[in-house]
Design an enzyme around this catalytic site. Structure first.
Site, PDB file in Angstrom:
ATOM      1  N   HIS A 240      36.565  49.535  37.259  1.00 15.21           N
ATOM      2  CA  HIS A 240      36.309  48.679  36.105  1.00 15.21           C
ATOM      3  C   HIS A 240      37.560  48.727  35.220  1.00 15.21           C
ATOM      4  O   HIS A 240      38.005  49.810  34.836  1.00 15.21           O
ATOM      5  CB  HIS A 240      35.130  49.206  35.274  1.00 15.21           C
ATOM      6  CG  HIS A 240      33.811  49.172  35.965  1.00 15.21           C
ATOM      7  ND1 HIS A 240      33.039  50.290  36.157  1.00 15.21           N
ATOM      8  CD2 HIS A 240      33.105  48.145  36.495  1.00 15.21           C
ATOM      9  CE1 HIS A 240      31.913  49.971  36.773  1.00 15.21           C
ATOM     10  NE2 HIS A 240      31.932  48.667  36.993  1.00 15.21           N
ATOM     11  N   HIS A 277      36.528  42.895  36.484  1.00 11.44           N
ATOM     12  CA  HIS A 277      36.452  42.250  35.172  1.00 11.44           C
ATOM     13  C   HIS A 277      37.843  41.841  34.698  1.00 11.44           C
ATOM     14  O   HIS A 277      38.143  40.662  34.631  1.00 11.44           O
ATOM     15  CB  HIS A 277      35.744  43.116  34.126  1.00 11.44           C
ATOM     16  CG  HIS A 277      34.351  43.486  34.486  1.00 11.44           C
ATOM     17  ND1 HIS A 277      33.380  42.549  34.779  1.00 11.44           N
ATOM     18  CD2 HIS A 277      33.766  44.702  34.643  1.00 11.44           C
ATOM     19  CE1 HIS A 277      32.256  43.168  35.086  1.00 11.44           C
ATOM     20  NE2 HIS A 277      32.460  44.475  35.018  1.00 11.44           N
ATOM     21  N   ASP A 328      27.749  41.945  39.867  1.00 12.38           N
ATOM     22  CA  ASP A 328      27.701  43.044  38.910  1.00 12.38           C
ATOM     23  C   ASP A 328      26.282  43.452  38.550  1.00 12.38           C
ATOM     24  O   ASP A 328      25.584  44.088  39.325  1.00 12.38           O
ATOM     25  CB  ASP A 328      28.511  42.666  37.678  1.00 12.38           C
ATOM     26  CG  ASP A 328      28.787  43.855  36.757  1.00 12.38           C
ATOM     27  OD1 ASP A 328      28.441  44.990  37.134  1.00 12.38           O
ATOM     28  OD2 ASP A 328      29.354  43.657  35.668  1.00 12.38           O
TER      29      ASP A 328
END
Length: 455
Positions: A240, A277, A328
């Site tokens: 992440h 992301h 996700d």
């Protein structure tokens, strides 16, 4: 050897072609294709327009429990959502996680995802004690996910996650105890053991093990050079990255670098890295990820649901990064909506259209996701897995669409057939083996709702 015939199929470099027949070997790999030919008697027949199946590059299976349950808190944020996520994680046992993940993976399959990178960090018992004995050994939770994937006929890349801190300079919280290991060496040892067990018990075409770092918040800087030097070079690495401005600010304060800069300092920004992301990046971050030819996994419907922001997908692509897609937290499980949201995000940012044409959207949903997992690509081309998702071109949503533009009009409701390895996996929302995923999800969520919370 078996045969499969598609009424119409999208072929790389050719667009949508009529009457496509493929030969598929026992491993589910395409050996040859021809177009403009009739079906043979024993062929699996696929109506509609077939596209390469989608490869989900980022999933947390247990987050599916939160869908439609986190919107009643007024001015909420990612951080308040996270507290509800911790409560769901605390209720999981190996048996319950296998049941839930089977349902979630079945939902993915019927909507067109036939591969998934499961970003997994619920390793231990709720108090942090490793599993053992009658629960199936220290890898009880990991093997539960592997069995779930086999049950659902989805190709699983299990991303065993290093999670050592509760924030930069902070210990793990009580809620995070089951996510952590005693240190980076303990994680590396457990990862190696898990790889050996999975390689022994599962076909690599079905289940493989790769690695993830939770985030720069969850992995202290002193662990990064150890991971860079010790992690086997042949496995993918996910993280992440810059999902929240607060993460960037904390990293800058502690190290003088952005999260991307910190990874680059330790040689981790390479072509095997998948940065998930990457919403809040500097121009320097974009250049580093592009120069390293990293994959950036966008999760547009999750990022919208959590109010995270719109990541610079087109700028990353132009810099040299590969763009993949993931679901996700599963606010939506629909590759067609993720594709559309990727393009729409760029339109909203720029006021212009056409950043990701349909062929690029399919590449992000299919090929890039498979590459991020270290897997063979899906689709109708020799050497690829015969993994397909076929849509009805004449539904209420798609009627009138040009067939090569269905990525901008179709949804999971239009997926008529899903094929995995040349075999039927789902028709019209019903899994070929497990039936209706909604029933499976209802049963699993009900059990989680009544399960005791962790300590």
């Amino acid at each position: 050897m078996s045969g499969l015939w598609c009424e119409a199929a999208w072929l790389p470099g050719r667009g949508v072609v009529d009457s496509v027949r493929a030969e598929v070997d026992e491993a589910g790999i395409v050996t040859s294709i021809r177009s403009g030919v009739p079906a043979e008697a024993a062929d699996l027949r696929v109506a509609g327009v077939a596209f390469p199946a989608a490869s989900n590059a980022h999933s947390h299976a247990f987050h599916r429990v939160l869908r439609g349950r986190t919107h009643n808190m007024g001015v909420g944020s990612f951080w308040t959502w996270r507290e509800q996520m911790y409560r769901a994680a605390g209720a999981l046992t190996p048996d319950l996680y296998e049941e839930l993940a089977t349902a979630v993976f079945a939902e993915m399959v019927v909507t067109g995802w036939t591969g998934v990178a499961e970003f997994h960090y619920v390793h231990h018992q709720p108090d942090g004690t490793p599993y053992g004995g009658n629960t199936g050994g220290q890898h009880a939770m990991e093997l539960a996910l592997a069995r779930a994937a086999v049950n659902a006929r989805i190709r699983l890349t299990l991303l065993d996650t290093c999670y050592l801190a509760g924030g930069i300079g902070q210990p793990l919280s009580r809620e995070q105890a089951r996510f952590g290991d005693a240190g980076v060496e303990a994680w590396l040892q457990r990862l190696q053991s898990l790889r050996e067990v999975v390689a022994r018990d599962f076909s690599p075409d079905h289940v493989s093990v790769a690695a993830a770092l939770h985030s720069v918040r969850g992995v202290p800087e002193e662990a990064l050079p150890v991971i860079a030097s010790r992690l086997p070079e042949d496995i993918p690495l996910h993280i992440h990255l810059s999902e929240q401005p607060a993460e960037n600010e904390a990293c800058l304060q502690a190290t003088g670098l952005t999260p991307t800069g910190l990874l680059h300092r330790h040689g981790l920004v390479t072509s095997r890295l998948s940065a998930v992301h990457a919403t809040h990046l500097t121009e320097s971050d974009i250049a580093l990820l592009g120069a390293g030819h990293a994959t950036v996994v966008m999760c547009p419907t999750t990022e919208a649901d959590l109010g995270d922001g719109i990541g610079p997908a087109a700028a990353l692509r132009d810099a040299g990064a590969r763009i993949a897609l993931g679901t996700d937290q599963h606010a939506v499980v629909d590759p067609w909506l993720e594709m559309r949201a990727l393009e729409h995000g760029e339109r909203l940012r720029s006021g212009q259209r056409g950043w990701f044409p349909p062929e690029a959207l399919h590449e992000a949903a299919s090929d890039a996701g498979a590459i991020s997992q270290g897997r063979r690509l899906p689709g109708l081309q020799p050497g690829r897995y015969c993994d397909l998702m076929a849509v009805d071109p004449a539904s209420l949503r798609t009627v009138g669409s040009q067939r090569d533009q269905l990525a901008l009009t179709a949804t999971a409701q239009d997926v008529a057939t899903v094929v995995v390895g040349g075999r039927l996996a789902a028709r019209k929302g019903i899994h070929a083996v497990l039936g209706d995923p909604a029933s499976l999800l209802a049963a699993a969520i009900a059990k989680i709702d009544t399960a005791p919370e962790g300590p």
